[in-house]
Design a protein around this motif. Sequence first.
Motif, PDB file in Angstrom:
ATOM      1  N   ALA A  98      -0.994  -2.557  -4.551  1.00 19.65           N
ATOM      2  CA  ALA A  98      -2.596  -3.014  -4.343  1.00 19.65           C
ATOM      3  C   ALA A  98      -3.355  -1.712  -4.315  1.00 19.65           C
ATOM      4  N   GLU A  99      -2.540  -0.557  -3.836  1.00 20.67           N
ATOM      5  CA  GLU A  99      -3.291   0.749  -3.439  1.00 20.67           C
ATOM      6  C   GLU A  99      -2.343   1.820  -3.151  1.00 20.67           C
ATOM      7  N   VAL A 100      -2.849   2.968  -3.855  1.00 25.58           N
ATOM      8  CA  VAL A 100      -2.048   4.298  -3.883  1.00 25.58           C
ATOM      9  C   VAL A 100      -3.127   5.488  -3.126  1.00 25.58           C
ATOM     10  N   ASP A 101      -2.585   5.875  -2.083  1.00 21.05           N
ATOM     11  CA  ASP A 101      -3.313   6.948  -1.593  1.00 21.05           C
ATOM     12  C   ASP A 101      -4.998   6.600  -1.367  1.00 21.05           C
ATOM     13  N   GLY A 102      -4.840   5.461  -0.747  1.00 21.68           N
ATOM     14  CA  GLY A 102      -6.407   4.857  -0.585  1.00 21.68           C
ATOM     15  C   GLY A 102      -7.088   4.727  -1.758  1.00 21.68           C
ATOM     16  N   ARG A 103      -6.460   4.643  -2.810  1.00 23.54           N
ATOM     17  CA  ARG A 103      -7.269   4.230  -4.055  1.00 23.54           C
ATOM     18  C   ARG A 103      -6.798   3.050  -4.624  1.00 23.54           C
ATOM     19  N   LYS A 104      -7.694   2.033  -4.739  1.00 23.01           N
ATOM     20  CA  LYS A 104      -7.281   0.618  -5.268  1.00 23.01           C
ATOM     21  C   LYS A 104      -6.863   0.908  -6.919  1.00 23.01           C
ATOM     22  N   ILE A 105      -5.655  -0.135  -6.899  1.00 27.63           N
ATOM     23  CA  ILE A 105      -5.241  -0.095  -8.298  1.00 27.63           C
ATOM     24  C   ILE A 105      -5.792  -1.234  -8.926  1.00 27.63           C
ATOM     25  N   GLY A 106      -6.490  -1.084 -10.016  1.00 28.88           N
ATOM     26  CA  GLY A 106      -7.212  -2.174 -10.681  1.00 28.88           C
ATOM     27  C   GLY A 106      -8.257  -2.564  -9.614  1.00 28.88           C
ATOM     28  N   ASP A 107      -8.448  -4.049  -9.555  1.00 29.32           N
ATOM     29  CA  ASP A 107      -9.508  -4.380  -8.351  1.00 29.32           C
ATOM     30  C   ASP A 107      -8.919  -4.617  -7.098  1.00 29.32           C
ATOM     31  N   GLY A 108      -7.443  -4.113  -6.914  1.00 25.11           N
ATOM     32  CA  GLY A 108      -6.574  -4.319  -5.660  1.00 25.11           C
ATOM     33  C   GLY A 108      -6.178  -5.615  -5.419  1.00 25.11           C
ATOM     34  N   ARG A 165       0.882  -1.105  -0.014  1.00 21.08           N
ATOM     35  CA  ARG A 165      -0.051  -0.045   0.185  1.00 21.08           C
ATOM     36  C   ARG A 165       0.826   1.189   0.008  1.00 21.08           C
ATOM     37  N   CYS A 166       0.760   2.120  -1.113  1.00 17.85           N
ATOM     38  CA  CYS A 166       1.726   3.247  -1.226  1.00 17.85           C
ATOM     39  C   CYS A 166       1.047   4.538  -0.904  1.00 17.85           C
ATOM     40  N   GLY A 167       1.831   5.526  -0.872  1.00 21.91           N
ATOM     41  CA  GLY A 167       1.348   6.950  -0.594  1.00 21.91           C
ATOM     42  C   GLY A 167       2.398   7.816  -1.414  1.00 21.91           C
ATOM     43  N   ILE A 168       1.806   8.804  -2.299  1.00 22.07           N
ATOM     44  CA  ILE A 168       2.668   9.729  -2.918  1.00 22.07           C
ATOM     45  C   ILE A 168       3.231  10.661  -2.016  1.00 22.07           C
ATOM     46  N   SER A 169       4.504  11.006  -1.967  1.00 26.19           N
ATOM     47  CA  SER A 169       5.115  11.657  -0.794  1.00 26.19           C
ATOM     48  C   SER A 169       5.041  13.189  -0.977  1.00 26.19           C
ATOM     49  N   SER A 170       5.268  13.786   0.164  1.00 23.20           N
ATOM     50  CA  SER A 170       5.250  15.318  -0.028  1.00 23.20           C
ATOM     51  C   SER A 170       6.666  15.517  -0.372  1.00 23.20           C
ATOM     52  N   TRP A 171       7.580  14.666  -0.121  1.00 23.88           N
ATOM     53  CA  TRP A 171       8.930  15.193  -0.684  1.00 23.88           C
ATOM     54  C   TRP A 171       9.332  14.632  -1.925  1.00 23.88           C
ATOM     55  N   ARG A 172       9.780  15.410  -2.755  1.00 21.25           N
ATOM     56  CA  ARG A 172       9.999  15.242  -4.277  1.00 21.25           C
ATOM     57  C   ARG A 172      11.529  14.959  -4.305  1.00 21.25           C
ATOM     58  N   ARG A 173      11.659  14.138  -5.633  1.00 16.53           N
ATOM     59  CA  ARG A 173      13.306  13.843  -6.097  1.00 16.53           C
ATOM     60  C   ARG A 173      14.010  15.214  -6.306  1.00 16.53           C
ATOM     61  N   PRO A 174      15.056  14.908  -5.839  1.00 16.24           N
ATOM     62  CA  PRO A 174      15.988  16.275  -6.093  1.00 16.24           C
ATOM     63  C   PRO A 174      16.345  16.598  -7.599  1.00 16.24           C
ATOM     64  N   ASP A 175      16.152  17.875  -8.058  1.00 18.76           N
ATOM     65  CA  ASP A 175      16.287  18.354  -9.472  1.00 18.76           C
ATOM     66  C   ASP A 175      17.836  18.107  -9.728  1.00 18.76           C
ATOM     67  N   TYR A 176      18.075  17.941 -11.224  1.00 23.11           N
ATOM     68  CA  TYR A 176      19.686  17.418 -11.466  1.00 23.11           C
ATOM     69  C   TYR A 176      20.821  18.400 -10.923  1.00 23.11           C
ATOM     70  N   ASN A 177      20.482  19.825 -10.818  1.00 24.01           N
ATOM     71  CA  ASN A 177      21.191  20.725 -10.231  1.00 24.01           C
ATOM     72  C   ASN A 177      21.287  20.697  -8.734  1.00 24.01           C
ATOM     73  N   VAL A 178      20.655  19.695  -8.238  1.00 22.20           N
ATOM     74  CA  VAL A 178      20.681  19.898  -6.650  1.00 22.20           C
ATOM     75  C   VAL A 178      21.653  18.473  -6.168  1.00 22.20           C
ATOM     76  N   ILE A 179      21.087  17.359  -6.561  1.00 23.75           N
ATOM     77  CA  ILE A 179      21.960  16.183  -6.263  1.00 23.75           C
ATOM     78  C   ILE A 179      21.700  15.177  -7.493  1.00 23.75           C
ATOM     79  N   PRO A 180      22.573  14.995  -8.337  1.00 20.96           N
ATOM     80  CA  PRO A 180      22.182  13.925  -9.233  1.00 20.96           C
ATOM     81  C   PRO A 180      21.661  12.650  -8.975  1.00 20.96           C
TER      82      PRO A 180
END
Length: 305
Positions: free
Chosen positions: A261-271, A135-150
């Motif tokens: 199976a799930e992202v942010d409380g939404r089932k992927i396909g039928d879960g 069961r996954c959640g989209i993070s509020s932490w984003r990947r660093p840009d290429y000019n932050v850390i590769p």
Amino acid sequence: MPSYAYLNKQFVPLSEAKLGVMTNFLHYGTAVFEGIRGNWNSQQEQIYLFRLREHFERLHNGCRVIKIDLPYTIDELCRLTVELVEKCQFKEDVYIRPLAYKSSQALGVRLDDLEADFLMLVIPWGPYLDMEKARCGISSWRRPDYNVIPPNAKICGLYVNNAFARSEATEKGFDEAIMLTPDGHVSEGSGENIFLVLDGKLVTPASDNHILMGITRDTVIKLAKEELGIKTVERKITPEELYAASECFLTGTAAHLTPVAEVDGRKIGDGQVGEITRKLKQLYSEVIRGSNPKYLDWCTPVYKR
Ligand code: PMP
């Protein structure tokens, strides 16, 4: 069974492998690491190291990025790994951690004028995401840009970003985080790449979507094409596409192929675990254990028979 490490050009028991407190990388994350799997095949009583060369090629590339002159060739690193794992005599799945690091006993934030060294350790380790479906959640932490850390090098300091995301996810009750690119597209898990099934095709974020170019990702793309005749499209993915995907899974050396199976409380396909995911997971688990003769080139046996 004691674990061993390779440190200061010697094999030592893991419990005796120690570094000085002034070691530069300890303070600033100025190191590059790898994660390699040794997969136990109980029928053959063998451990197979999976795509060993590719891991050390990636390590070498990462070393160039952070200006480490690695004093070992890829062939030497492969030989050392076999020797280290053989020494431990484990009869189970293992995880190998090579680390190339700024080794000078010197403080100071810089890349130059520092010595570098290489260490490696091995531990018994089962699946990292130890569940049938995550069961996954989209993070509020984003990947660093290429000019932050590769983001396409396994630089130790970079992984604080991943640690933030992973902890936020588990604090919220999820198993894993899915991180977005700086401009809000789907990038990857905190230690895995991500695949979706959309209209019967595999879709995964492209190399310029702030991902680590995973070796498992490459393996799955090849297996899907060769064995299932399914093409993978590498492109930008929006969060809406992720929510609406019919299947989704994560790939990584530690996590293997883990269905989502799930992202942010939404089932992927039928879960439930989807058809394509199930087939790829099965294929992948055979291939990494040296049970599929067609892909034995990817597997390095440890024990001499
Ligand atoms: N992304 C990140 C951030 C990772 O740490 C990993 C694990 N190395 C992966 C993806 C998957 O890469 P691989 O399949 O080579 O293990």
